[in-house]
Scaffold this active site. Structure first.
Site, mmCIF file in Angstrom:
data_model
loop_
_atom_site.group_PDB
_atom_site.id
_atom_site.type_symbol
_atom_site.label_atom_id
_atom_site.label_comp_id
_atom_site.label_asym_id
_atom_site.label_seq_id
_atom_site.Cartn_x
_atom_site.Cartn_y
_atom_site.Cartn_z
ATOM 1 N N GLU A 84 0.876 -1.159 0.000
ATOM 2 C CA GLU A 84 0.000 0.000 0.000
ATOM 3 C C GLU A 84 0.922 1.219 0.000
ATOM 4 O OE1 GLU A 84 -2.279 0.874 3.521
ATOM 5 O OE2 GLU A 84 -3.626 2.204 2.418
ATOM 6 N N ARG A 137 6.371 -12.822 9.164
ATOM 7 C CA ARG A 137 7.029 -11.554 8.862
ATOM 8 C C ARG A 137 8.331 -11.453 9.622
ATOM 9 N NH1 ARG A 137 2.899 -7.725 9.960
ATOM 10 N NH2 ARG A 137 4.233 -6.389 8.736
ATOM 11 N N LYS A 185 5.018 0.406 9.814
ATOM 12 C CA LYS A 185 4.940 1.695 9.133
ATOM 13 C C LYS A 185 4.426 2.771 10.083
ATOM 14 C CE LYS A 185 3.989 0.244 4.375
ATOM 15 N NZ LYS A 185 2.907 0.212 3.383
#
Length: 553
Positions: free
Chosen positions: A33, A257, A267
């Site tokens: 994104e 992850r 983020k």
RNA sequence: UGCCUGAUAGUAUAAUGGUAGUACGACUGUUUUUGGUGCAGUUUGUCUUGGUUCGAAUCCAGGUCGGGCAACCA
């Protein structure tokens, strides 16, 4: 002889699919994104997705998952493209979920027409309340009973801008009693009268991730849609949409992850560091961002190597940042040009040196036999590192001390004869004598010394600013440390040496390349360099066995 | 007190019913005109209890512990 490297679980799936003839070739995608800069965790995903396609002869799309206009920006799109390229990967196509808005809307309308989706007028609070809890079923409200015709009309009206934000949503009709909360009639479209960075004001309804992502995968005929573990519970919904619409059967697979010690990887937190000026922007060399690491001097190859070494599995992990640093050193050791720079100078006077100066040579890189040499001026007055001298030497200290001899790298062996102090007793210079027949490459002195020091000629030295970076946080597991993560910021993560003395060759060097400042670490020129000041970033230190020895005692 | 998911040296990762291996770290020695590099070596592990089997890290059952899930975020 080539030892077979074992496959990770995703490679096994791919090989099995290929062997079974399930697909003629594979297609993967990297779907960020555009709402922030990429970090080392994304690098793991990039290396996985692009690496798989490369290994098995498929292709990888770069797809921007830009379905939420309020958080996204073209600045991020550009940085992401730049980072992926810099990491050394080429995408088959640059695509955007927003390119599919028309198609996605049509897909949603198909669900409405099949009686599988309905328009709900409830507030978000009501919807949340009706969802139930993990241990308690949800309940359906009266809007779920609307007729197909009514829903078709209402959904069209949502699109045409008849309603305000939050007034209505489109929900998919699955099962309000499902133990999987995500299947309790999830929302797939919401109203946002917001400007989109690509589609502008054309749309006021936007698809939610769960609907847009799977269908975008289908549109692109992605064979293996790889994401992180938190999406595991989304998979039934991913499959449900594909089944109901009969679109290309992309399959989702999940891996753990990356988490790394002494840093943050979300983020949200990285954005906070930037916005609150805890660091100097997204590409601050202390950041875990790709752009930060690039500015710091981490080679792309070492990031790829790191991603390769950490592997792909489903277990939660916390990788030692030391492994990344190892990969960086391993790469830099092969390619960095050796130079000498003194950070904290102590003057050395060679009392028996009568020449004005002489030009010596030193290898650019002992690891590279074709690396060549550069010239270094030597003269009567030199600088060495202040901590390379001890008036009262510690045990096993084999640097300079009264009466002790050391080699000056690529020059002569010197012996310390005298120490000069100021009125306060601070050492201002050291007087040494040199052994003329000990010149490097022509040493007939027969003397063996244990220590070799870096040095610069005082009159020839050029000035440089050196920025020394340390870990940004002072706890290993920042994400799981109690309280505000910002309270764990290392106050000494940046130290600046304003007046380092560098050998003159550094003024002439090509500055795109990495350097090793002998015995100090790896360095790269920072973009803050200007015409009267060189500015270097320390990429990573060298391993320092002596520092470890000192620490022990 | 629901659903999903996972557990192998300090940290990661492999072994897919048949000798528990590799890397980083740590430690030792060696080489070295960088206390760097290289080389050689040492060290430490299958969450637990039971079962199946000639044989289990692997299969089965129970337990323990970790992670995720109740955004009109992705």
């Amino acid at each position: 002889m080539s030892e077979e490297k074992s496959l990770n679980f995703i490679e096994e799936i791919v090989e099995a699919d290929l062997a079974a003839g399930k697909y003629p070739s594979i297609t993967t995608r990297f779907p960020p994104e555009p709402n922030g800069y990429l970090h080392i965790g994304h690098a793991k995903s990039i290396c996985l997705n692009f690496g798989l396609a490369k290994k098995y002869g498929g292709k990888t799309n770069l797809r921007f998952d830009d379905t939420n206009p309020v958080t996204e920006d073209t600045e991020y799109v550009e940085s992401i493209k730049n980072d992926v390229k810099w990491l050394g990967f080429e995408w088959a196509a640059e695509l955007y979920a927003s390119d599919y808005f028309e198609q996605l809307y049509a897909f949603a309308m198909q669900l409405v027409e099949k009686g599988l989706a309905y328009v709900d007028d409830s507030t978000s609070e009501e919807i949340a309340a009706q969802k139930g809890t993990p241990t308690q079923s949800g309940t359906r409200n009266k809007y779920a009973d609307r007729t197909v015709a009514e829903n078709v009309q209402l959904f069209a009206d949502m699109k045409s801008g008849k309603y305000a934000d939050g007034e209505k949503v489109l929900r998919v009709k699955i099962d309000m009693a499902s133990p999987n909360m995500l299947l309790r009639d999830p929302i797939i479209y919401r109203i946002k009268h917001a400007h989109h960075h690509r589609t502008g004001d054309k749309w006021c309804v936007y698809p939610m991730y769960d609907f847009a992502h799977g269908q975008s995968d289908s549109i692109e005929k992605i064979t293996h849609s790889i994401c992180t573990l938190e999406f595991v519970p989304h998979r039934p919904l991913y499959d449900w949409c594909i089944d109901q619409l009969g679109t290309f059967p992309s399959k989702q697979y999940e891996f753990a992850r990356l988490n790394m010690t002494y840093t943050v990887m979300s983020k949200r937190k990285l954005l906070q560091l930037v916005n609150e000026n805890m660091v100097n922007g997204w590409d601050d060399p202390r950041m875990s961002t790709i752009s930060g690491m690039r500015r710091r001097g981490y080679p792309a190859a070492s990031i790829r190597e790191f991603c390769d070494r950490i592997g792909i599995a489903k277990r939660d992990n916390l990788i030692d940042v030391g492994l990344l640093e190892f990969c960086v050193r391993e790469e830099l050791n092969k390619i960095a040009l050796r130079r000498m720079v003194v950070f904290d100078p102590l003057k050395v006077v060679i009392t028996n040196y009568d020449k004005v100066e002489e030009i010596l040579t030193s290898e650019n890189n002992p690891e590279d036999e074709h690396g060549g040499v550069r010239e270094i001026p030597f003269s009567k007055e030199l600088y060495i590192e202040r901590d390379d001298f001890m008036e009262v030497p510690a045990k096993k200290y084999f640097r300079l001390a009264p009466g002790q001899m050391v080699r000056l790298k690529s020059a002569y062996i010197i012996k310390c004869d005298d120490v000069v102090k100021d009125a306060d007793g601070n050492i201002t210079e050291v007087h040494c004598s040199y052994i003329p027949e000990s010149r490097s490459g022509a040493d007939t002195s027969g003397i063996n010394v244990k220590g070799t020091l870096h040095w610069v000629s005082a009159q020839h030295a050029i000035n440089a600013e050196i920025r020394l970076y340390d870990r940004l946080f002072n706890v290993e597991d920042v994400a799981n440390a109690e309280g505000d993560f910002k309270s764990y910021i290392n106050p000494n993560s940046l130290q600046i040496v304003h007046n380092a003395f560098a050998e003159p060759q550094l003024a002439k060097d090509e500055h795109q390349q990495p350097f090793q400042f002998l015995r100090k670490g790896y360095f790269v020129l920072d973009r803050d360099t200007n015409t009267n000041q060189l500015v270097f970033n320390r990429t990573v230190t060298l391993k320092d066995a002596w520092a470890k020895e000192v620490k022990k005692s």
